[in-house]
Design an enzyme around this catalytic site. Structure first.
Site, PDB file in Angstrom:
ATOM      1  N   ALA A  62       0.860  -1.190   0.000  1.00  7.06           N
ATOM      2  CA  ALA A  62       0.000   0.000   0.000  1.00  7.06           C
ATOM      3  C   ALA A  62       0.892   1.235   0.000  1.00  7.06           C
ATOM      4  CB  ALA A  62      -0.894  -0.011   1.229  1.00  7.06           C
ATOM      5  N   GLY A 108       0.704  -4.970   1.068  1.00  9.50           N
ATOM      6  CA  GLY A 108      -0.400  -5.071   0.106  1.00  9.50           C
ATOM      7  C   GLY A 108       0.020  -5.699  -1.208  1.00  9.50           C
ATOM      8  N   GLU A 111      -0.279  -9.226  -0.566  1.00 10.03           N
ATOM      9  CA  GLU A 111      -1.713  -9.528  -0.417  1.00 10.03           C
ATOM     10  C   GLU A 111      -2.388  -9.599  -1.794  1.00 10.03           C
ATOM     11  OE1 GLU A 111      -2.072  -6.312   2.544  1.00 10.03           O
ATOM     12  OE2 GLU A 111      -3.016  -7.791   3.860  1.00 10.03           O
ATOM     13  N   GLU A 131       4.055  -5.026   7.784  1.00 13.86           N
ATOM     14  CA  GLU A 131       3.259  -3.913   8.317  1.00 13.86           C
ATOM     15  C   GLU A 131       3.554  -3.602   9.787  1.00 13.86           C
ATOM     16  OE1 GLU A 131       2.143  -6.204   6.253  1.00 13.86           O
ATOM     17  OE2 GLU A 131       0.761  -5.308   4.803  1.00 13.86           O
TER      18      GLU A 131
HETATM   19  C1  LIG Z   1      -3.138  -2.708   3.853  1.00 13.33           C
HETATM   20  C2  LIG Z   1      -1.781  -2.727   3.351  1.00 13.33           C
HETATM   21  C3  LIG Z   1      -0.779  -2.126   4.073  1.00 13.33           C
HETATM   22  C4  LIG Z   1       0.582  -2.045   3.488  1.00 13.33           C
HETATM   23  O1  LIG Z   1       0.877  -2.601   2.441  1.00 13.33           O
HETATM   24  S1  LIG Z   1       1.717  -1.110   4.321  1.00 13.33           S
HETATM   25  C5  LIG Z   1       3.147  -1.122   3.306  1.00 13.33           C
HETATM   26  C6  LIG Z   1       3.931  -2.405   3.440  1.00 13.33           C
HETATM   27  N1  LIG Z   1       5.149  -2.322   2.661  1.00 13.33           N
HETATM   28  C7  LIG Z   1       6.303  -1.924   3.189  1.00 13.33           C
HETATM   29  O2  LIG Z   1       6.404  -1.627   4.367  1.00 13.33           O
HETATM   30  C8  LIG Z   1       7.477  -1.873   2.249  1.00 13.33           C
HETATM   31  C9  LIG Z   1       8.161  -0.555   2.368  1.00 13.33           C
HETATM   32  N2  LIG Z   1       9.278  -0.436   1.440  1.00 13.33           N
HETATM   33  C10 LIG Z   1      10.461  -1.035   1.670  1.00 13.33           C
HETATM   34  O3  LIG Z   1      10.682  -1.786   2.607  1.00 13.33           O
HETATM   35  C11 LIG Z   1      11.554  -0.711   0.713  1.00 13.33           C
HETATM   36  O4  LIG Z   1      11.240   0.496   0.080  1.00 13.33           O
HETATM   37  C12 LIG Z   1      11.808  -1.801  -0.364  1.00 13.33           C
HETATM   38  C13 LIG Z   1      12.338  -3.082   0.308  1.00 13.33           C
HETATM   39  C14 LIG Z   1      10.570  -2.119  -1.173  1.00 13.33           C
HETATM   40  C15 LIG Z   1      12.898  -1.279  -1.346  1.00 13.33           C
HETATM   41  O5  LIG Z   1      14.008  -0.833  -0.637  1.00 13.33           O
HETATM   42  P1  LIG Z   1      15.143  -0.018  -1.424  1.00 13.33           P
HETATM   43  O6  LIG Z   1      15.604  -0.835  -2.584  1.00 13.33           O
HETATM   44  O7  LIG Z   1      16.184   0.364  -0.406  1.00 13.33           O
HETATM   45  O8  LIG Z   1      14.424   1.261  -2.032  1.00 13.33           O
HETATM   46  P2  LIG Z   1      13.786   2.508  -1.242  1.00 13.33           P
HETATM   47  O9  LIG Z   1      14.674   3.684  -1.425  1.00 13.33           O
HETATM   48  O10 LIG Z   1      13.385   2.147   0.157  1.00 13.33           O
HETATM   49  O11 LIG Z   1      12.416   2.690  -2.074  1.00 13.33           O
HETATM   50  C16 LIG Z   1      12.411   3.267  -3.372  1.00 13.33           C
HETATM   51  C17 LIG Z   1      11.336   4.350  -3.394  1.00 13.33           C
HETATM   52  O12 LIG Z   1      10.078   3.716  -3.264  1.00 13.33           O
HETATM   53  C18 LIG Z   1       9.370   4.307  -2.177  1.00 13.33           C
HETATM   54  N3  LIG Z   1       8.530   3.283  -1.553  1.00 13.33           N
HETATM   55  C19 LIG Z   1       8.874   2.006  -1.268  1.00 13.33           C
HETATM   56  N4  LIG Z   1       7.857   1.356  -0.724  1.00 13.33           N
HETATM   57  C20 LIG Z   1       6.830   2.236  -0.671  1.00 13.33           C
HETATM   58  C21 LIG Z   1       5.492   2.141  -0.220  1.00 13.33           C
HETATM   59  N5  LIG Z   1       4.980   0.990   0.252  1.00 13.33           N
HETATM   60  N6  LIG Z   1       4.727   3.245  -0.291  1.00 13.33           N
HETATM   61  C22 LIG Z   1       5.211   4.396  -0.786  1.00 13.33           C
HETATM   62  N7  LIG Z   1       6.476   4.543  -1.250  1.00 13.33           N
HETATM   63  C23 LIG Z   1       7.256   3.462  -1.191  1.00 13.33           C
HETATM   64  C24 LIG Z   1      10.448   4.809  -1.228  1.00 13.33           C
HETATM   65  O13 LIG Z   1       9.946   5.790  -0.362  1.00 13.33           O
HETATM   66  C25 LIG Z   1      11.457   5.337  -2.208  1.00 13.33           C
HETATM   67  O14 LIG Z   1      10.988   6.582  -2.684  1.00 13.33           O
HETATM   68  P3  LIG Z   1      12.002   7.805  -2.869  1.00 13.33           P
HETATM   69  O15 LIG Z   1      12.957   7.347  -3.922  1.00 13.33           O
HETATM   70  O16 LIG Z   1      11.123   8.940  -3.315  1.00 13.33           O
HETATM   71  O17 LIG Z   1      12.676   8.031  -1.541  1.00 13.33           O
END
Ligand SMILES: C/C=C/C(=O)SCCNC(=O)CCNC(=O)[C@H](O)C(C)(C)COP(=O)(O)OP(=O)(O)OC[C@H]1O[C@@H](n2cnc3c(N)ncnc32)[C@H](O)[C@@H]1OP(=O)(O)O
Length: 257
Positions: A62, A108, A111, A131
């Site tokens: 998400a 998500g 999911e 999460e």
């Molecule tokens: C009901 C459902 C609830 C949910 O789904 S809650 C969300 C659950 N997901 C997460 O918690 C994953 C969060 N993201 C991460 O852990 C990491 O990211 C990754 C492992 C996917 C990738 O890591 P890396 O390769 O170091 O890249 P990076 O610089 O962290 O991410 C690249 C850009 O992507 C954005 N991003 C990543 N995941 C999300 C997300 N879930 N929502 C919004 N933005 C996201 C970051 O912020 C950043 O952006 P910028 O380059 O502008 O700093």
């Protein structure tokens, strides 16, 4: 559509999530998943759907940045229930849907992938429900679907630690059917989809209908409770801290409030 493109090849709709940088599931993207299903449901040229992501990931979950616009638990419960409804439609969709997961399917994103009828993965892909790291819980059916694939204990470990498993491990745990190299993943997924597309749509629909009986009534009670808890948890100070910490690229400090 803005974030979802598809082409049709030999009865297979190849749908690509294109929402850089992480294919995060914004409300808009979830609506487009539903629109894709509307578009292909009665299109006889489409017999099977392959869902995959463009760029580095299948989907990182998400859109965490969108969460900062949500102000009430009730709104968060609604967000959860809306996602659950679209993913439930996907799982019951009368045409097979196969996910091809590379990079990451987190939160998500996993999911969404778990709502597809089966998953092929790249060996190094990361699959997880992180999460709790955000001070949240999964909210798009993940608390109910993950234990059905990997068992209760592994699902507990994955959720409690927020640690993802690799594509290779996901096959071992029954979460994915097969793992391939990054280069082979999409061609192999499409090749299997094309073989399935030769089957009778009548039998495919019937098989999908029968698979629904593998779910018990408690699934529906579970997802309803999940949406409620998702809204409640969102109102905690820890959720605000977890989301803020992600945006500020730092470790969260949870206080239990
Ligand atoms: C009901 C459902 C609830 C949910 O789904 S809650 C969300 C659950 N997901 C997460 O918690 C994953 C969060 N993201 C991460 O852990 C990491 O990211 C990754 C492992 C996917 C990738 O890591 P890396 O390769 O170091 O890249 P990076 O610089 O962290 O991410 C690249 C850009 O992507 C954005 N991003 C990543 N995941 C999300 C997300 N879930 N929502 C919004 N933005 C996201 C970051 O912020 C950043 O952006 P910028 O380059 O502008 O700093």
């Amino acid at each position: 559509m803005e974030f979802l493109r598809w082409t049709v090849e030999e009865g297979v709709a190849i749908a690509t999530i294109q929402r850089p940088p992480a294919n995060a599931l914004s409300r808009g993207l979830i609506l487009e998943v539903n629109e894709l299903l509307n578009a292909v449901e009665h299109d006889d040229t489409v017999r099977v759907i392959v869902l995959h992501g463009d760029g580095r990931f299948f989907s990182a979950g998400a859109d965490i940045k969108e969460f900062t616009d949500v102000s009430s638990g009730a709104e968060f419960t609604k967000l959860s229930a809306n996602g659950q409804d679209v993913f439930e439609r996907l799982e019951k969709f009368p045409k097979p849907v196969i996910a091809g997961i590379h990079g990451a399917a987190l939160g998500g994103g996993l999911e969404l992938a778990m709502s597809c009828h089966f998953r092929y993965v790249s060996e190094k892909a990361k699959l997880g429900l992180p999460e709790l790291q955000l001070g949240l819980i999964p909210g798009f059916g993940g608390t109910q679907r993950l234990p059905r694939y990997v068992g209760v204990a592994k699902a507990a470990e994955m959720m409690f630690t927020s640690d993802p498993i690799t594509g290779t491990e996901a096959v071992k745990w029954g979460l994915a059917n097969a793992a391939f190299s990054d280069e082979e993943l999409l061609p192999q997924t499409i090749a299997t989809a094309k073989r399935i597309a030769k089957k009778s749509p009548v039998t495919l629909k019937a098989a999908i209908d029968m698979l629904q009986f593998a779910k018990h009534t408690s699934f529906y009670e579970g997802v309803e409770a999940e949406a409620q808890a998702f809204g409640t948890v969102f109102m905690s100070a820890d959720a605000k801290e977890g989301i803020q910490a992600f945006i500020e690229k730092r470790e969260p400090t949870f206080t239990g409030k």
